[in-house]
Design an enzyme around this catalytic site. Structure first.
Site, PDB file in Angstrom:
ATOM      1  N   VAL A 132       0.839  -1.194   0.000  1.00 32.34           N
ATOM      2  CA  VAL A 132       0.000   0.000   0.000  1.00 32.34           C
ATOM      3  C   VAL A 132       0.872   1.241   0.000  1.00 32.34           C
ATOM      4  O   VAL A 132       2.070   1.183   0.268  1.00 32.34           O
ATOM      5  CB  VAL A 132      -0.956   0.021   1.217  1.00 32.34           C
ATOM      6  CG1 VAL A 132      -1.929  -1.137   1.135  1.00 32.34           C
ATOM      7  CG2 VAL A 132      -0.181  -0.016   2.523  1.00 32.34           C
ATOM      8  N   CYS A 133       0.253   2.374  -0.305  1.00 30.42           N
ATOM      9  CA  CYS A 133       0.943   3.649  -0.323  1.00 30.42           C
ATOM     10  C   CYS A 133       1.574   3.915   1.038  1.00 30.42           C
ATOM     11  O   CYS A 133       0.941   3.628   2.036  1.00 30.42           O
ATOM     12  CB  CYS A 133      -0.053   4.766  -0.664  1.00 30.42           C
ATOM     13  SG  CYS A 133       0.450   5.749  -2.042  1.00 30.42           S
ATOM     14  N   PRO A 134       2.751   4.380   1.085  1.00 30.97           N
ATOM     15  CA  PRO A 134       3.539   4.978  -0.002  1.00 30.97           C
ATOM     16  C   PRO A 134       4.537   4.016  -0.649  1.00 30.97           C
ATOM     17  O   PRO A 134       5.339   4.457  -1.462  1.00 30.97           O
ATOM     18  CB  PRO A 134       4.280   6.110   0.702  1.00 30.97           C
ATOM     19  CG  PRO A 134       4.583   5.533   2.052  1.00 30.97           C
ATOM     20  CD  PRO A 134       3.363   4.695   2.392  1.00 30.97           C
TER      21      PRO A 134
END
Length: 87
Positions: A21-23
């Site tokens: 997942v981000c980042p």
């Protein structure tokens, strides 16, 4: 070179950030594209929608990189292509 379909250029690097997942995908995109030469392409497999639709395109725009992506509905991820354009 900007009229080239990025998806048809053989990538010099391929990254698999599926499940991240981000980042993380953005960080990996930054590392992978650092030092790209003109016309070189990096391909990423990513299933983080926020990364593909917002974070990575914003980064590419800021750095003057070309980006294109294909959503693989059957597989649940995107193929993201990033290229450093020629002059």
């Amino acid at each position: 070179m900007s009229e080239v379909d990025i998806k048809t250029v053989a990538p010099i690097k391929e990254l698999d950030v599926l499940g991240r997942v981000c980042p993380y995908p953005l960080v990996m995109a930054k590392k992978a594209t650092h030092g790209l030469n003109e016309g070189e392409v990096v391909k990423m497999l990513c299933d983080s929608e926020a990364s593909v639709t917002r974070e990575i395109p914003a980064f590419c725009q800021k750095k003057g990189l070309l980006i294109d992506s294909i959503r693989r509905e059957d597989k649940g991820y995107w193929e993201v292509y990033i290229m450093k354009p020629g002059e």
